[in-house]
Design a protein around this motif. Structure first.
Motif, mmCIF file in Angstrom:
data_model
loop_
_atom_site.group_PDB
_atom_site.id
_atom_site.type_symbol
_atom_site.label_atom_id
_atom_site.label_comp_id
_atom_site.label_asym_id
_atom_site.label_seq_id
_atom_site.Cartn_x
_atom_site.Cartn_y
_atom_site.Cartn_z
ATOM 1 N N VAL B 209 0.857 -1.193 0.000
ATOM 2 C CA VAL B 209 0.000 0.000 0.000
ATOM 3 C C VAL B 209 0.894 1.245 0.000
ATOM 4 O O VAL B 209 1.694 1.437 0.909
ATOM 5 N N PRO B 210 0.780 2.095 -1.020
ATOM 6 C CA PRO B 210 1.671 3.258 -1.118
ATOM 7 C C PRO B 210 1.223 4.395 -0.198
ATOM 8 O O PRO B 210 0.146 4.313 0.413
ATOM 9 N N PRO B 211 2.014 5.475 -0.107
ATOM 10 C CA PRO B 211 1.558 6.641 0.658
ATOM 11 C C PRO B 211 0.225 7.153 0.108
ATOM 12 O O PRO B 211 -0.050 6.994 -1.086
ATOM 13 N N LEU B 212 -0.535 7.775 0.971
ATOM 14 C CA LEU B 212 -1.894 8.193 0.616
ATOM 15 C C LEU B 212 -1.920 9.010 -0.683
ATOM 16 O O LEU B 212 -2.782 8.816 -1.544
ATOM 17 N N GLY B 213 -0.954 9.905 -0.835
ATOM 18 C CA GLY B 213 -0.943 10.771 -2.015
ATOM 19 C C GLY B 213 -0.743 10.000 -3.307
ATOM 20 O O GLY B 213 -1.235 10.394 -4.360
ATOM 21 N N ASP B 214 -0.005 8.893 -3.222
ATOM 22 C CA ASP B 214 0.282 8.118 -4.437
ATOM 23 C C ASP B 214 -0.742 7.014 -4.677
ATOM 24 O O ASP B 214 -0.658 6.298 -5.683
ATOM 25 N N LEU B 215 -1.637 6.875 -3.765
ATOM 26 C CA LEU B 215 -2.535 5.722 -3.810
ATOM 27 C C LEU B 215 -3.669 5.936 -4.822
ATOM 28 O O LEU B 215 -4.354 6.952 -4.781
ATOM 29 N N ASP B 216 -3.788 4.983 -5.751
ATOM 30 C CA ASP B 216 -4.917 5.008 -6.690
ATOM 31 C C ASP B 216 -6.119 4.433 -5.946
ATOM 32 O O ASP B 216 -6.141 3.246 -5.612
ATOM 33 N N PRO B 217 -7.113 5.272 -5.675
ATOM 34 C CA PRO B 217 -8.192 4.811 -4.786
ATOM 35 C C PRO B 217 -9.015 3.650 -5.332
ATOM 36 O O PRO B 217 -9.694 2.966 -4.574
ATOM 37 N N GLU B 218 -8.951 3.425 -6.629
ATOM 38 C CA GLU B 218 -9.769 2.345 -7.201
ATOM 39 C C GLU B 218 -8.962 1.067 -7.419
ATOM 40 O O GLU B 218 -9.408 0.153 -8.098
ATOM 41 N N ARG B 219 -7.764 1.063 -6.871
ATOM 42 C CA ARG B 219 -6.926 -0.126 -7.036
ATOM 43 C C ARG B 219 -6.743 -0.815 -5.693
ATOM 44 O O ARG B 219 -6.636 -0.144 -4.659
ATOM 45 N N CYS B 220 -6.711 -2.136 -5.722
ATOM 46 C CA CYS B 220 -6.481 -2.877 -4.480
ATOM 47 C C CYS B 220 -4.994 -3.200 -4.370
ATOM 48 O O CYS B 220 -4.440 -3.900 -5.214
ATOM 49 N N TYR B 221 -4.365 -2.659 -3.334
ATOM 50 C CA TYR B 221 -2.939 -2.916 -3.115
ATOM 51 C C TYR B 221 -2.724 -4.041 -2.103
ATOM 52 O O TYR B 221 -1.624 -4.526 -1.934
#
Lengths: 138, 702
Positions: B209-221
């Protein structure tokens, strides 16, 4: 337009999904994010923005999930990432456990993810905040 | 202070995902139908039973995942029944197979249910099927009925029949790919389904799971490490992920230690060892990406509408390229000519590729008739075996789509009228099991699709008698056997109740001919009394382009299909005079009738040339000629529809745009000769043939 926490709760109940952001406490140091309805991939983008805004504004983030009916993994990983972010920044992150939240975490095998660490059940209800701290919401 | 409220209706692309599931489920249903019919022939085949169980399990599990709760609940009972069959506790009787086949029809209807609640599901039939399956399988009725949306998908373990079998501990690594969530899949539901298989401990791994800013909200990490103790096999575990295999990393392997009988679990299966070896060879990337599998990587699902649009655009490009070529010739500029020739080469390659994309094996259409034959054989109490040959033969998508109805009519006729009852066959010394053969093969630019049977054949005398009675034929008409057989395509034969009196082959045959002619095809019948009948459809490989001969008449251009054109001969004024004004020509001693297109279309603006050309074509009625002024040459043209205004013009199968921008009509020789032939035989015209009057520059108008 001005909303009270009660008004948000009402909206949350009436809406399928709601994400409401507000400031409270002295000088608005606490950011409250009240979630309602089904928080899933359909609302993940909005949740991310709300969490980012919350972190940018306050010293403490409180996320209320009492009105949430469902979580999916995108929502929970966002909350988890927000929690990690606040910890790294020395902020406080509170996510009071609810039945739906705990159940979702358990089903997804995320109960050990420390998402709920430091949060207590007595903060689960937004009404309590409203009653005790008397927020002004814009 | 800020307050913001967001409302979102949930998964924005939910209907898209549902549609994807529908398409996949339909394919599974088709395979399921075939497998059930195979099982009906070989009751003890455990592999077939396993396939049926897995297919039902997949439809149930995935149906629930994509919101088809009713479908999932309904399928559950069938799955349970075949689970019992799998474990040897229930016989796969014909009754169970028939019930399951009926259930498949209802499942197909459930797939088509829309959000507004529109449905073709027969709820009464569903409940009857459910009750019968439960009774057959000894499943305790839960009291639920189909017809409300409140069904809960049962959470009974798939593979429950193996609960008493040896349990094994498996380690499952599941890492969703970037698009898994966008495709509508939900790991939560997958984990729930996995838990139904046995004792399941899932641990989410959050490392990716990447940092919040880099996180694609529609992707499951999030990834999962799962320990599953179950009696279900590896295939059953893999089936849980069947709809997401292409969008995730999935590794399933026996745990090396742990509870249960893990110590006896044995080595990993061959497939896993091979997969692991491949992974090691590839490098450190963990897990097996299903998309690496060649069978998945080699195909791509594309909506038919997109494909049609693509082919249309290629058609437009071909037209423009023809204009460019003509322009280059007119300009006589070497540079322009060179570019034009290169574009012509590329366009030809593109056209060839796009046409190949439209080609599909006829297998899917053929396989559907197994069910029809099975059901009709049961209803008519006949023993019939369907043999399929050449199922891999490829045809244009449009042709295949429109072939279903004609073939269904032909098979129904064979079953109903051609195949004799078992006692009659026995009395004639024929095998008790009759045979219907469905075959396809290439023949030049055409595909021949045949429906043959070893039934009683067509009684040509009876057909002739019936035609005379109905006024379709004069008593003294001289017809060959094939011409007599062709009479059964007359509409009068198709609607008469007494058709079966003339040894059958009437019902729907006019529909067959109509449909096949719409596809620019022809129908031929061969039959021998007492031995059987064969109906052959000759169909073009493609509906989108045509190889033709471009001809000129007056100032107009026409295209004649090359496939039916035999040769071109000259027609002089002397030849016309020798024929005494009759439209016939002597071609090497053979008298060939012809149609003068000048007269047919009413061209009068210029006199005909001294020497005209007769284009000889082969038709089902024999050889005919079409007289034109000039033959311009070969052309491969994209067929354009004439549109609704010209839908009654039967003698023209379409139009094409020439390089100079004018329109050339594509003639349908088969239909052009129909009325003259009817007139000569004194047969009633099938329908009023309308001839387009052409005018304007070059005699053409769109």
């Amino acid at each position: 337009m001005t909303y009270s926490i009660e008004a948000w709760e009402k909206i949350a109940k009436e809406s399928r999904v709601s994400i409401a952001l507000s400031q409270a406490g002295q000088e608005g140091a606490t950011t409250r994010i009240a979630l309602g309805g089904s928080i899933d991939i359909g609302s993940a983008a909005e949740l991310k923005v709300a969490l980012q805004e919350g972190i940018a504004r306050g010293k403490e983030i409180q996320v209320a999930t009492k009105e949430v009916t469902d979580f999916d993994v995108t929502a929970l990983q966002l909350l988890w990432a927000a929690r990690r972010e606040t910890q790294n920044a020395g902020l406080r992150f509170t996510l009071p456990p609810t039945g739906v939240l705990e159940e979702s975490l358990a089903e997804l095998g995320m109960e050990g993810s420390s998402l709920l660490a430091g949060s207590s059940a007595d903060l689960a209800g937004d009404t309590k905040w409203a009653r005790n701290r008397g927020p002004d919401v814009e | 202070m800020n307050g913001r409220v967001m409302q979102e209706p949930g998964y924005g692309n939910a209907e898209l995902f549902k549609q994807s599931f529908r398409e996949e489920a339909k394919e599974i249903l088709t395979e399921l139908e075939t497998t059930l019919l195979e099982l009906n022939e070989s009751h003890g085949d455990t592999e077939l039973v396993g396939r049926i169980f897995r297919a039902l399990h997949t439809i149930k599990g995935s149906g629930a995942m994509f919101g088809f709760e009713r479908l999932a609940a309904f399928t559950h009972n069938l799955e349970t029944a075949f689970d019992l069959v799998r474990s040897g506790r229930l016989e796969p009787t014909s009754e169970l197979i028939d019930l399951t086949l009926s259930a498949l029809d209802q499942i197909a209807a459930m797939l088509e249910e829309d959000a507004a609640g529109a449905t073709r599901v027969d709820f009464a039939a569903c409940n009857r099927i459910l009750a019968s399956v439960q009774q057959l399988a000894g499943i305790q009725a839960s009291g639920e009925t189909v017809g409300t949306k409140s069904e809960q998908v049962p959470v009974e373990a798939a593979g429950s029949s193996e609960l008493n079998a040896e349990t094994r501990k498996w380690r499952v690594h599941f890492a969703p790919g970037p698009d898994l969530m966008r495709f509508g899949a939900n790991p939560l539901l997958l984990l729930r389904e996995l838990r139904q298989l046995g004792d399941c401990a899932a641990r989410a791994v959050m490392d990716a799971v990447p940092p919040l800013g880099d996180l694609d909200p529609e992707r499951c990490y999030v990834q999962w490490e799962i320990e599953l103790t179950t009696s279900a096999g590896q295939e059953a575990i893999r089936d849980v992920f069947i709809f997401v295999e292409d969008t995730c990393e999935l590794r399933i392997e026996p745990a090396s230690g742990g509870s249960s009988k893990a110590a006896e679990a044995g080595p990993p299966c061959e497939a896993d060892l091979a997969a692991r070896a491949l992974e090691e060879k590839r490098g450190p990337s963990p897990g097996r990406r299903s998309s690496d599998k060649p069978d998945h990587a080699s195909s791509l699902r594309v909506p038919a509408a997109k494909l049609d649009q693509f082919v249309d655009l290629v058609g437009e490009l071909v037209t423009m390229q023809a204009r460019l070529s003509e322009l280059a010739v007119r300009r006589d500029d070497p540079e322009v000519t060179a570019v034009s020739e290169e574009i012509e080469r590329l366009t030809a390659a593109l056209r060839e590729s796009s046409m190949n994309i439209r080609m599909m094996p006829i297998k899917g259409t053929f396989e559907k008739f197994r069910r029809l034959v099975h059901d009709l054989a049961r209803d008519l109490q006949k023993n019939v075996e369907l043999t399929i040959e050449g199922a891999d033969t490829e045809l244009d998508k449009t042709v295949i789509e429109q072939l279903g109805d004609p073939l269904m009519h032909l098979i129904r006729n064979s079953m109903d009228h051609g195949i004799e009852p078992p006692e009659v066959r026995a009395a004639q010394g024929k095998p008790s099991v009759a045979n219907i053969r469905l075959s396809a093969r290439h023949a030049g630019a055409s595909v021949l699709v045949s429906v043959s049977d070893d039934g009683r054949g067509i009684d040509s005398a009876a057909v002739r008698r019936r035609a005379v009675e109905r006024g379709l034929l004069p008593v003294d008409a001289e017809l060959s056997e094939s011409q007599i057989f062709a009479l059964i395509f007359q509409p009068g034969f198709s609607t008469a109740k007494q058709v079966t009196d003339v040894s059958g082959r009437g019902v729907g045959m006019d529909v067959v001919r109509q449909r096949v002619e719409n596809l620019r095809g022809t129908v031929e019948i061969a039959s021998k009394a007492g031995q059987g009948t064969s109906v052959t459809l000759r169909l073009p490989l493609t509906m989108a382009i045509i190889d033709g001969l471009l001809v000129a008449v007056d100032n107009a251009c026409f295209v004649l299909p090359l496939a039916t054109t035999l040769e071109c001969i000259e027609l002089t004024r002397d030849d016309i005079a020798q024929a005494n004004g009759k439209h016939i020509a002597n071609v090497r001693g053979q008298i060939v009738p012809y149609i003068r297109l000048r007269e047919h279309f009413g061209f009068q603006s210029s006199p005909p040339p001294l020497i005209e050309q007769i284009m000889l074509v082969e038709t089902t009625e024999g050889r005919f000629g079409f007289v034109v002024d000039q033959v311009l040459g070969n052309c491969q043209t994209v067929i354009k529809s004439l549109g609704r205004s010209y839908r009654h013009v039967e003698t023209v199968s379409g139009a094409t745009i020439l390089g100079n921008g004018t329109v050339a009509l594509i003639l349908d020789p088969e239909r052009m000769i129909k009325n003259p032939v009817r007139a000569s035989k004194r047969l009633p015209a099938q329908s009023e043939q309308k001839t387009p009057r052409l005018r304007g520059k070059n005699g053409c108008r769109k």
